[in-house]
Design a protein around this motif. Sequence first.
Motif, short mmCIF file in Angstrom:
data_model
loop_
_atom_site.label_atom_id
_atom_site.label_comp_id
_atom_site.label_asym_id
_atom_site.label_seq_id
_atom_site.Cartn_x
_atom_site.Cartn_y
_atom_site.Cartn_z
N VAL A 1 1.12 -1.37 -0.12
CA VAL A 1 -0.32 -0.17 -0.43
C VAL A 1 1.18 1.53 -0.27
CG1 VAL A 1 -1.06 1.74 1.33
CG2 VAL A 1 -1.88 -1.33 0.96
N LEU B 1 1.29 3.85 -3.15
CA LEU B 1 0.54 5.88 -2.43
C LEU B 1 1.87 6.53 -2.81
CD1 LEU B 1 -0.85 5.29 1.10
CD2 LEU B 1 -1.83 5.99 -0.92
N LYS B 2 3.23 6.28 -2.87
CA LYS B 2 4.37 6.67 -3.04
C LYS B 2 4.28 7.10 -4.98
CE LYS B 2 7.80 5.49 -0.19
NZ LYS B 2 9.33 4.28 -0.96
N ALA C 1 2.26 10.07 -5.69
CA ALA C 1 2.52 10.73 -5.14
C ALA C 1 3.50 11.92 -5.37
CB ALA C 1 1.56 10.78 -4.12
N GLU C 2 4.73 11.03 -5.40
CA GLU C 2 5.64 11.55 -5.52
C GLU C 2 6.36 12.06 -6.38
OE1 GLU C 2 8.86 9.17 -2.71
OE2 GLU C 2 7.66 9.82 -1.25
N PRO D 1 -2.99 13.42 -6.87
CA PRO D 1 -3.13 12.40 -5.12
C PRO D 1 -4.54 11.74 -5.92
CG PRO D 1 -2.35 15.49 -4.92
CD PRO D 1 -2.74 14.24 -6.57
N VAL E 1 -4.58 8.53 -7.48
CA VAL E 1 -3.71 7.58 -6.41
C VAL E 1 -4.29 6.98 -5.61
CG1 VAL E 1 -1.44 7.63 -4.75
CG2 VAL E 1 -1.31 8.73 -6.72
N ILE E 2 -5.00 7.58 -4.79
CA ILE E 2 -6.16 7.42 -4.17
C ILE E 2 -7.39 6.31 -4.87
CG2 ILE E 2 -7.73 8.62 -2.20
CD1 ILE E 2 -7.09 10.61 -1.68
N THR F 1 -5.21 3.45 -4.99
CA THR F 1 -5.17 2.36 -3.90
C THR F 1 -6.66 2.02 -3.53
OG1 THR F 1 -3.39 4.28 -3.69
CG2 THR F 1 -3.95 2.80 -1.23
N ARG F 2 -7.43 2.60 -3.66
CA ARG F 2 -9.06 2.23 -3.00
C ARG F 2 -9.44 0.99 -4.09
NH1 ARG F 2 -13.16 5.84 -1.50
NH2 ARG F 2 -14.48 3.78 -1.16
N ASN G 1 -8.23 0.78 3.22
CA ASN G 1 -9.57 1.98 2.59
C ASN G 1 -10.89 2.86 3.07
OD1 ASN G 1 -11.34 1.28 -0.31
ND2 ASN G 1 -13.11 1.11 0.72
N ILE H 1 -3.44 10.57 1.60
CA ILE H 1 -2.09 10.21 1.65
C ILE H 1 -1.45 10.04 2.40
CG2 ILE H 1 -0.14 9.54 -0.19
CD1 ILE H 1 -1.93 10.89 -2.41
#
Lengths: 359, 359
Positions: A140, A144-145, A147-148, A153, A156-157, A160-161, B141, B157
């Motif tokens: 996970v 989320l990285k 975004a770097e 973002p 990215v969310i 990940t969801r 989540n 994030i």
Amino acid sequence: MFSDVKNELQYVAGMLNEAIRKDTFPETIYPEELRLAVRTYPEQGGKRIRPALLLWACGLFGGDILKALPAAQAVEIFHNWTLVHDDIIDSDSLRRGKPTTHVEIARYASSKLNTAADKAEKFGTDLAILAGDAQQAWAVNSMLKLAENGIDPALVIALTRRMQEVLNRQLISGEALDVELALQDPASVQAEDVYRMISGKTSVLLAFCLQCGAAIARNKSDFDSEEQKLLAEFAENLGLAYQLEDDLLGVYGEIEEFGKPLCSDFQERKPTLLYLEAKKRLSGDDAVRLDALTGLPFYSMEIVQLLRRLLTDCGAEQAIRELSSSATAKALDALQKLPDNEYRERLAALAGYLLRRKI
Amino acid sequence: MFSDVKNELQYVAGMLNEAIRKDTFPETIYPEELRLAVRTYPEQGGKRIRPALLLWACGLFGGDILKALPAAQAVEIFHNWTLVHDDIIDSDSLRRGKPTTHVEIARYASSKLNTAADKAEKFGTDLAILAGDAQQAWAVNSMLKLAENGIDPALVIALTRRMQEVLNRQLISGEALDVELALQDPASVQAEDVYRMISGKTSVLLAFCLQCGAAIARNKSDFDSEEQKLLAEFAENLGLAYQLEDDLLGVYGEIEEFGKPLCSDFQERKPTLLYLEAKKRLSGDDAVRLDALTGLPFYSMEIVQLLRRLLTDCGAEQAIRELSSSATAKALDALQKLPDNEYRERLAALAGYLLRRKI
């Protein structure tokens, strides 16, 4: 063509290996044997098929594959934590020719901590559960990285969801179904449940890899779009064909190629689609013969030959080969509707490589 | 004061219960027994201490606690998945007076699937591993759903990464250390390792709850700021004092209050700080007496009295009470440096409630 795709896979593996080795995530994990366990599968690597699917799907839509690298690492580590927990559940002692995580930690307890055998085994299982838990968090965190790397973002969310809501849920359900089906008499298992299990255990992760790579390139998470649906179709059929080829290889292949003793699915009374197809077709004495050839303690070459003949003569072998060909054709058909570029060629070659076919 | 904080906790629990019941995450999980297992601990609930810490820390800095609700749900479910896996590791059969997840699933296998006892037990463990895995995904989540409530995606994030990089890693490490220390002779365990274990198993999650709530209110993830450090100090000391009070209650308390047989830590040869303090202070015959009172199969009231006297006479009881008082004072001291409002009062009252003290 296969040597080309092998080279391309090695290039992906090189990038992945470096990214995983450099990642500081596991550094502060203690005690030492847990830290090593968290690193082992991700660093040992396999063919890195899943990262390749993700990066090439990103390339397919003109994305910058370097920016997508954290996601490629995430799917690989995600795959690895599921393997650590699967190996506990299946009581497997070998993975990629080396001791599985729980076996390795049990050995550590025996030799370094001087622990009695039964306690060492329990310790190995306990710490392997925890190692997989930490790896899920690592996966996970890798995602989320993104975004770097300048990925939006909000996207990215969303990705990940999807990894947690769709991928995790379906994969865990597929694994649980596998465990539950193993408790049943294989003859009473419904083919529908086996399809569902294959989809959950294999195809869903392949689909996620492709869809995630495409979403990064397209900078949107429209999983209902035509393109995303085609990628899912490619993955679903690729996963199914892969499993069917594996079923066939387990009976008709060479032991060196299969990597396990021939007919081990029959030995373990697994309700494969090949078995269910034969069960459906056979009656009378032949049905009794199939039962008699299931769950034996040892499969000599003579017994393998008998089983091969039984499966071939009733038409089950042919039916499964046709099903596999049809799934392969559907997979490639979906792929052909996607942008025509070198990445599409690579994805097609990868499918051929996985299915041991010239495509 | 305690009845006030109990009422406030019940209000939080009411919100949480509704949010968890309405959450569709578990709906598509199959088979049925896995879906039920994923729901059970989160729905059964406990005192919902962790969500309360998060929401009240949010309120402390003037944040909208309704917006922070998905994070409060996330920490509760996070706590629950660690309990599911801990219960497997500790081979516990009861949690909050009901069967633990792995025991409940094993019973299901015995009664619904007619599985033999040993296979049912393995099935229970396997599916409980998977249930915890799905719950970890559910927790992540839930945290990501903060973005739906208008929280800045970059902050969402950052908070989710902290949950995975800092919280997961330290909590898993603390649990692994606990498992490893149990293999050692308790007399050889270093107090430093026990402090580390308490921090990892208890305090780190409390700190995350507070820091997450504050970050949402302050709309920034500056975990190095004075305010965030004070929250961590409050949590670290609260966690330590809680554990010390639990150690004391296990020997000097009433069985009804402790919820387990008295001296169970001594019975299980756990290296508590109380035990290590006594070990340090005792020599000669008294050291032998302590050893003789450790690991017994049954602790009658006479034996409990003997142990109490031994721990009191050598000064270990007093030392641990002072350590607990000092940790409590440090926790409250940190809290007093934070904004003075009703939420600070609630957090202080909650600390008092947890430590069974008037504060």
